[in-house]
Design an enzyme around this catalytic site. Structure first.
Site, PDB file in Angstrom:
ATOM      1  N   TYR A 167       1.202  -1.184  -0.047  1.00 43.94           N
ATOM      2  CA  TYR A 167      -0.314  -0.350   0.142  1.00 43.94           C
ATOM      3  C   TYR A 167       0.918   1.514  -0.237  1.00 43.94           C
ATOM      4  O   TYR A 167       1.605   0.777   0.047  1.00 43.94           O
ATOM      5  CB  TYR A 167      -0.833  -0.152   1.246  1.00 43.94           C
ATOM      6  CG  TYR A 167      -2.262   0.481   1.162  1.00 43.94           C
ATOM      7  CD1 TYR A 167      -2.817   1.384  -0.236  1.00 43.94           C
ATOM      8  CD2 TYR A 167      -2.446   0.990   2.426  1.00 43.94           C
ATOM      9  CE1 TYR A 167      -3.567   1.873   0.719  1.00 43.94           C
ATOM     10  CE2 TYR A 167      -3.749   2.855   2.255  1.00 43.94           C
ATOM     11  CZ  TYR A 167      -3.980   2.919   1.347  1.00 43.94           C
ATOM     12  OH  TYR A 167      -5.668   3.706   1.578  1.00 43.94           O
ATOM     13  N   LYS A 227     -20.341 -19.378 -11.062  1.00 41.32           N
ATOM     14  CA  LYS A 227     -19.936 -19.974 -11.995  1.00 41.32           C
ATOM     15  C   LYS A 227     -18.221 -19.582 -11.743  1.00 41.32           C
ATOM     16  O   LYS A 227     -17.203 -19.982 -12.134  1.00 41.32           O
ATOM     17  CB  LYS A 227     -20.285 -18.666 -13.112  1.00 41.32           C
ATOM     18  CG  LYS A 227     -21.628 -19.487 -13.682  1.00 41.32           C
ATOM     19  CD  LYS A 227     -21.166 -20.456 -14.775  1.00 41.32           C
ATOM     20  CE  LYS A 227     -22.644 -20.579 -15.646  1.00 41.32           C
ATOM     21  NZ  LYS A 227     -22.514 -21.007 -16.498  1.00 41.32           N
TER      22      LYS A 227
HETATM   23  C1  LIG Z   1     -25.820 -23.729 -17.614  1.00 38.89           C
HETATM   24  C2  LIG Z   1     -26.335 -21.839 -18.431  1.00 38.89           C
HETATM   25  O1  LIG Z   1     -25.441 -20.822 -18.378  1.00 38.89           O
HETATM   26  C3  LIG Z   1     -27.458 -21.798 -18.099  1.00 38.89           C
HETATM   27  O2  LIG Z   1     -28.262 -22.360 -17.798  1.00 38.89           O
HETATM   28  O3  LIG Z   1     -28.181 -20.749 -18.313  1.00 38.89           O
HETATM   29 MG   LIG Z   2     -26.272 -19.149 -18.374  1.00 35.05          MG
END
Ligand SMILES: CC(=O)C(=O)O
Ligand SMILES: [Mg+2]
Ligand SMILES: NC(=O)C1=CN([C@@H]2O[C@H](COP(=O)(O)OP(=O)(O)OC[C@H]3O[C@@H](n4cnc5c(N)ncnc54)[C@H](O)[C@@H]3O)[C@@H](O)[C@H]2O)C=CC1
Length: 471
Positions: free
Chosen positions: A114, A169
């Site tokens: 920092y 994700k």
């Molecule tokens: C797998 C995916 O991205 C969906 O079902 O929207």
């Molecule tokens: Mg999706």
């Protein structure tokens, strides 16, 4: 204990037994009679008078947890203290965290990570902006951006409710490809505002993964961002899905002795995923594709307000078939569903060509469950993790971004997508290929490496790589 349950929802029941009034067997019988499947028992506390246990129970149908609760409460000497859902427990406080790479243990560390020392690094980047790739998280970080408008097949559930999927994700990016991904759910569904927001946050990221943004807005958002940013922008529901679908279909066609050129293909659900899958199949040489959406078969005999449907109608259905899903399916070889759960019936499939290929990819509920028709199809695939042949974009996005980031590509182009599809299909050898194994499992350690290698190669050959990388 019963065999595999269709839905597999798991709950944990904490029960307290008065040991002089009830026996554990009575609780187990009550649970089994209420059609629960005890898969684990943990003793939490026990003394001379009482015993507390956590029972992990799988339940199949809706309403089963209420039935179980009632059954246990009817047994004298047994109290149900608590009921929890393992999936919800896993989501408590969210699923990801950020951790520093080095600890800050003293003032010297503090002044280097920092102020004041960090200022020299800032100035170096100010003088040479490309140093952001070497001196910040940019080179390994992807934004997973959604507006919550088409979350799985749940529809427009908004940005707060979309977060668990985007966090998921991000976990997948990290676990499978060591990409640091951050979920960003925007509180707007306005095309211009989304484009502006993503452009404004882009400096921190090496790539943008757009997720679960509904059609047709997703097409313009992606196209504009691709033009206006110099980092890869990839709408996963379009291209991730198309890449994996293409890989799975290549293998299913090979297995059933068909060619892409000759196969009669019905795509149901002409939104983000359906449009991109179709474009990839057309680029691969498919000649006989019919698209079906809520209003029936898309045909050039009609005009559509949705420009993508207009394009679709003009580029498919050469025979100008009309009608609904039933009419489209007559004698078809392949069904590709990216629409909504439960819309395909066994009777529909019975009208298809002999030994059809059915890819029911809607999530979380496929167009038809495999157990309803797997005996009359040659190959069955879904988007789910709990059946064989999972055709899901998780097979693509970690590896394709790994390759794009490692080659510091300016974009993810058609060549890179095709390379990714061929890589995924190639993981299964001819000897291994069978009706329950047309697409590798996400846990197959070779996928990401193979996709990365071929994507880097394709990025270099197509001139979008900014860095010489070992393949
Ligand atoms: C797998 C995916 O991205 C969906 O079902 O929207
Ligand atoms: Mg999706
Ligand atoms: N397995 C996988 O990897 C993936 C699966 N999906 C699934 O595919 C489905 C669609 O996703 P997106 O294309 O992103 O959504 P989207 O909202 O862009 O498109 C869905 C399309 O399906 C149509 N549709 C809905 N009900 C229908 C019906 N009864 N008959 C015909 N068409 C119908 C809608 O009108 C719309 O055009 C979702 O269930 C999603 O979870 C999406 C991406 C990846």
């Amino acid at each position: 204990m019963s065999s595999r349950l269709a839905d597999g929802k798991t709950i944990i029941l904490r029960i307290e037994l008065d040991t002089d009034r009830a026996q554990f067997g009575q609780a187990a019988t009550a649970i089994e009679q209420a059609r629960g499947d005890i898969v684990a028992i943990d003793v939490i506390h026990t003394d001379r008078n009482k015993s507390i246990r956590d029972l992990t129970v799988k339940i199949a149908e809706q309403g089963a947890s209420e039935r179980l609760t009632a059954a246990l409460r009817s047994v004298p000497g047994i109290r149900l203290l608590h009921i929890s859902d393992r999936t919800f427990l896993l989501h408590l406080g969210g699923k990801i965290t950020i951790q520093p790479k080095t600890p800050i243990q003293n003032r010297d560390d503090l002044s280097r990570v920092y102020t004041p020392e960090v200022a020299r690094v800032c100035q170096a980047i100010h003088e040479e902006p490309s140093k952001a790739y070497t001196l910040t998280i940019k080179r390994n970080t992807v934004a997973v951006v959604s507006d919550g408008s088409a979350v799985l097949g749940l529809g427009n559930i908004g940005p707060y409710a979309a977060m668990p999927v985007m966090e998921g994700k991000a976990m997948l990016f990290k676990q499978f490809a060591d990409v640091d991904a951050f979920p960003i759910c925007l509180d707007t569904q306005d095309t211009e505002q989304i484009i502006t927001a993503v452009k404004n946050l882009a400096p921190a990221f090496g790539g943008i993964n757009l997720e679960d943004i509904s059609a047709p807005r997703c097409f313009e958002i992606e196209q504009r961002l691709r033009q206006e940013l110099d980092i890869p922008v990839f709408h996963d529901d379009q291209h991730g899905t198309a890449v994996v679908l293409y890989a799975g279909l290549l293998n299913a066609l090979k297995l059933t002795g068909r060619t892409l050129r000759e196969a009669r293909i019905v795509v149901c659900g002409i939104g983000a995923a359906g449009t991109a899958c179709t474009k990839m199949l057309l680029a691969g040489g498919a000649q006989h594709i019919i698209g079906v959406d809520r209003e029936g078969i898309l045909t050039s005999e009609r005009t559509y307000d949705n420009p993508m449907w207009q394009w679709y109608a003009e580029n498919t259905n050469a025979e100008r078939r009309s009608g609904g899903l039933a009419e489209a399916l007559a004698c078809a070889d392949v069904f590709i569903g990216v629409s909504a759960g439960g819309i395909l019936t066994r009777a529909h499939i019975e009208t298809m060509a002999k030994g059809p290929i059915v890819f029911a990819m809607a999530n979380p509920e496929p167009e038809i469950r495999p157990e309803l028709a797997e005996d009359i199809v040659a190959v069955f695939a879904t988007g789910r993790s709990d059946y064989p042949n999972q055709i899901n974009n998780v097979l693509c996005f970690p590896g394709i971004f790994r390759g794009a980031l490692d080659s510091r590509a300016t974009t993810i182009n058609e060549e890179m997508k095709l390379a990714a599809a061929e890589a995924i299909a190639s993981v299964i050898s001819d000897d291994e290929l069978n009706r329950l194994y047309i697409i590798p499992s996400v846990f197959n350690g070779r996928i990401v490496e193979e996709v990365r290698r071929r994507v880097i190669q394709a990025a270099q050959q197509s001139g979008v790589s900014r860095r010489q990388t070992r393949e």
